[in-house]
Design a protein around this motif. Structure first.
Motif, short mmCIF file in Angstrom:
data_model
loop_
_atom_site.label_atom_id
_atom_site.label_comp_id
_atom_site.label_asym_id
_atom_site.label_seq_id
_atom_site.Cartn_x
_atom_site.Cartn_y
_atom_site.Cartn_z
N ALA A 26 -52.28 -3.06 -14.31
CA ALA A 26 -50.86 -2.73 -14.49
C ALA A 26 -50.68 -1.50 -15.37
CB ALA A 26 -50.13 -3.92 -15.09
N ASP A 27 -51.50 -1.36 -16.39
CA ASP A 27 -51.42 -0.19 -17.26
C ASP A 27 -51.74 1.09 -16.49
OD1 ASP A 27 -50.74 -1.76 -19.41
OD2 ASP A 27 -52.75 -1.74 -20.32
N ALA A 28 -52.68 0.99 -15.54
CA ALA A 28 -53.10 2.17 -14.79
C ALA A 28 -52.21 2.47 -13.60
CB ALA A 28 -54.54 1.98 -14.31
N LEU A 29 -51.66 1.43 -12.96
CA LEU A 29 -50.96 1.61 -11.70
C LEU A 29 -49.47 1.29 -11.75
CD1 LEU A 29 -53.61 -0.13 -9.39
CD2 LEU A 29 -53.29 2.33 -9.73
N GLY A 30 -49.06 0.62 -12.82
CA GLY A 30 -47.68 0.15 -12.90
C GLY A 30 -47.60 -1.31 -12.48
N PRO A 31 -46.75 -2.09 -13.13
CA PRO A 31 -46.68 -3.53 -12.86
C PRO A 31 -46.22 -3.88 -11.45
CG PRO A 31 -44.90 -2.84 -14.31
CD PRO A 31 -45.82 -1.67 -14.19
N ASP A 32 -45.53 -2.97 -10.77
CA ASP A 32 -45.03 -3.27 -9.44
C ASP A 32 -46.15 -3.27 -8.39
OD1 ASP A 32 -45.21 -0.48 -9.95
OD2 ASP A 32 -44.04 -0.06 -8.15
N ARG A 33 -47.31 -2.77 -8.74
CA ARG A 33 -48.42 -2.72 -7.78
C ARG A 33 -49.52 -3.74 -8.11
NH1 ARG A 33 -50.08 3.37 -6.29
NH2 ARG A 33 -50.17 3.73 -8.55
N VAL A 34 -49.20 -4.66 -9.02
CA VAL A 34 -50.17 -5.67 -9.44
C VAL A 34 -49.49 -7.03 -9.47
CG1 VAL A 34 -51.79 -6.37 -11.25
CG2 VAL A 34 -51.32 -3.94 -10.88
N VAL A 35 -50.20 -8.05 -9.02
CA VAL A 35 -49.70 -9.41 -9.12
C VAL A 35 -50.80 -10.28 -9.71
CG1 VAL A 35 -50.39 -10.02 -6.76
CG2 VAL A 35 -48.59 -11.33 -7.89
N THR A 36 -50.44 -11.17 -10.60
CA THR A 36 -51.43 -12.06 -11.20
C THR A 36 -51.74 -13.18 -10.23
OG1 THR A 36 -50.62 -11.54 -13.42
CG2 THR A 36 -51.99 -13.50 -13.18
N ALA A 37 -52.89 -13.05 -9.59
CA ALA A 37 -53.35 -14.04 -8.61
C ALA A 37 -54.85 -13.84 -8.47
CB ALA A 37 -52.66 -13.84 -7.27
N ALA A 38 -55.62 -14.64 -9.16
CA ALA A 38 -57.07 -14.47 -9.17
C ALA A 38 -57.66 -14.85 -7.81
CB ALA A 38 -57.69 -15.32 -10.27
N MET A 39 -58.42 -13.94 -7.23
CA MET A 39 -59.17 -14.22 -6.01
C MET A 39 -60.63 -14.49 -6.40
SD MET A 39 -57.04 -14.04 -3.42
CE MET A 39 -55.77 -14.74 -4.49
N GLU A 40 -61.33 -15.21 -5.55
CA GLU A 40 -62.69 -15.62 -5.86
C GLU A 40 -63.74 -14.62 -5.38
OE1 GLU A 40 -63.51 -19.78 -5.10
OE2 GLU A 40 -61.38 -20.22 -5.18
N ASP A 41 -63.30 -13.52 -4.77
CA ASP A 41 -64.22 -12.46 -4.38
C ASP A 41 -63.42 -11.18 -4.20
OD1 ASP A 41 -66.59 -11.18 -3.77
OD2 ASP A 41 -67.25 -12.69 -2.35
N ILE A 42 -64.12 -10.06 -4.08
CA ILE A 42 -63.45 -8.76 -4.03
C ILE A 42 -63.36 -8.19 -2.61
CG2 ILE A 42 -64.13 -8.18 -6.38
CD1 ILE A 42 -66.30 -6.34 -5.21
N TRP A 43 -64.09 -8.79 -1.64
CA TRP A 43 -64.19 -8.18 -0.30
C TRP A 43 -63.07 -8.70 0.61
CZ3 TRP A 43 -67.34 -4.27 -0.88
CH2 TRP A 43 -68.37 -4.36 -1.82
N THR A 44 -61.84 -8.28 0.32
CA THR A 44 -60.68 -8.85 1.02
C THR A 44 -60.69 -8.58 2.52
OG1 THR A 44 -59.31 -6.91 0.55
CG2 THR A 44 -59.22 -8.73 -1.03
N ARG A 45 -61.38 -7.54 2.95
CA ARG A 45 -61.47 -7.28 4.39
C ARG A 45 -62.01 -8.48 5.14
NH1 ARG A 45 -59.18 -4.28 7.94
NH2 ARG A 45 -59.01 -2.87 6.16
N ASP A 46 -63.02 -9.13 4.57
CA ASP A 46 -63.73 -10.16 5.31
C ASP A 46 -63.00 -11.49 5.35
OD1 ASP A 46 -65.75 -8.42 5.93
OD2 ASP A 46 -66.93 -8.90 4.17
N PHE A 47 -62.31 -11.85 4.28
CA PHE A 47 -61.66 -13.16 4.26
C PHE A 47 -60.15 -13.09 4.43
CE2 PHE A 47 -62.40 -12.02 -0.26
CZ PHE A 47 -61.11 -12.03 -0.75
N GLY A 48 -59.61 -11.89 4.58
CA GLY A 48 -58.17 -11.73 4.75
C GLY A 48 -57.76 -11.78 6.20
#
Length: 323
Positions: A59-81
């Protein structure tokens, strides 16, 4: 394809700081995410899903409007999205993405269920399919053409004709090419081999060191994709520094680009071939071509496309229940 003025939501997932698997790479991943997010151009938008441990950093780097607090269990969103934004299909994330075996499939299901629950909570309803496939193994142009590796056939115990019919039913694709992955074992994703940079315009890695493979690859693509304009692009693959031997490297693979309705976000690696790749893509597409530095994460097996999922910014479709 949909109107080129229509944007897509690009979704990134932050690493969990106390996850031992990513411990040595956390800073590089966050650095990449922030730089990538800042390259996303309107009408596309970006949203970072972050846990409480990293949300403030983003949020500090991008602004709060581009971040949501929602922990995902991995970073490779292409594969499980969502695999296909036009049809909102979410196929079942495979065990290979989580190390393989029964435990890998349990972990893969848990990762995907967390993400699906988040999407549904935001009113984005995936169309669930029991077909086993990672998003990285579905390369599409939104105009009815797609490429999948033959790992899909083995995972689902289907013949090519059966697989093509099943994928057509859930995605609406008309022409689907099945290819052998350039590395056998592990993920075997098509998005390290090919990339659509426009409707019916396909980029394919060149394989000067393996002309027999390249010849067969091109033959399979032409057979499965009638009418598609196929071009090769420089292949500068570098496997000298691989983070996890199960997943290989994406360094030097320009086909691992994120392509939206109006833009191609093209990976760059700080090497001389970057310029050649940019020139090739700009010659072949009318989309805006946006370079994205990826050298800090490509040794982990992905980057621009692998770490992002894309969702059309239109009302979602009604979900099919997962059996």
């Amino acid at each position: 394809m949909a109107d080129d003025a229509r944007g897509q939501l690009i979704v990134l997932a932050a690493p969990i700081l106390d996850d031992p698997y990513y411990a040595s790479e956390v800073d590089a991943i966050i650095e990449f995410h922030i730089a990538f997010a800042n390259r996303i151009a309107a009408p596309d938008r970006v949203l970072v899903l972050a846990g409480a441990d990293t949300a403030d950093i983003y949020a500090d780097a991008l602004g709060p409007d581009r971040v949501v607090t929602a922990a995902m269990e991995d970073i490779w969103t292409r594969d499980f999205g969502i695999m296909d934004p036009a049809s909102s299909v979410m196929t079942r994330y495979t065990a290979a993405g989580q190390g393989g075996g029964r435990k890998g499939q349990r972990d893969a299901d848990a990762v995907q269920e967390t993400h699906a629950a988040f999407l549904e909570g935001k009113g984005i309803i995936p169309v669930a399919s029991d077909l086993l496939n990672d998003g990285g193994n579905w390369v599409f142009d939104g105009a009815g053409n797609a490429v999948v590796s033959t790992k899909f056939l083995a995972d689902n115990n289907l013949t090519e004709d059966e697989a093509r019919a099943a994928l057509r039913e859930v995605t609406g694709a008309r022409h689907i090419a099945f290819i052998e992955a350039d590395e056998q074992g592990g993920l075997e994703h098509a998005d390290g081999v090919v990339s659509f940079v426009g409707d019916g315009v396909l980029l394919v890695n060149s394989y000067a060191d393996d002309p027999a493979y390249e010849k067969q690859l091109l033959a399979d693509l032409r057979r499965g994709l009638p009418g598609v304009d196929i071009h090769t692009i420089v292949n500068a693959y570098d496997g000298s520094d691989i983070y996890d031997s199960r997943f290989g490297s994406a360094c030097g693979l320009y086909t691992n680009a994120l392509v939206t309705h109006h833009a191609v976000y093209l990976p760059q690696f700080g090497i001389p071939q970057d310029v050649q790749a940019l020139e090739t893509v700009r010659r072949l597409t009318q989309k805006q071509v946006i370079p994205v530095a990826s050298q800090q994460v490509c040794h982990m097996g992905g980057g621009v496309r692998c770490m992002s999922s894309q969702i059309d910014l239109v009302p979602s479709k009604t979900s099919r229940a997962r059996d």
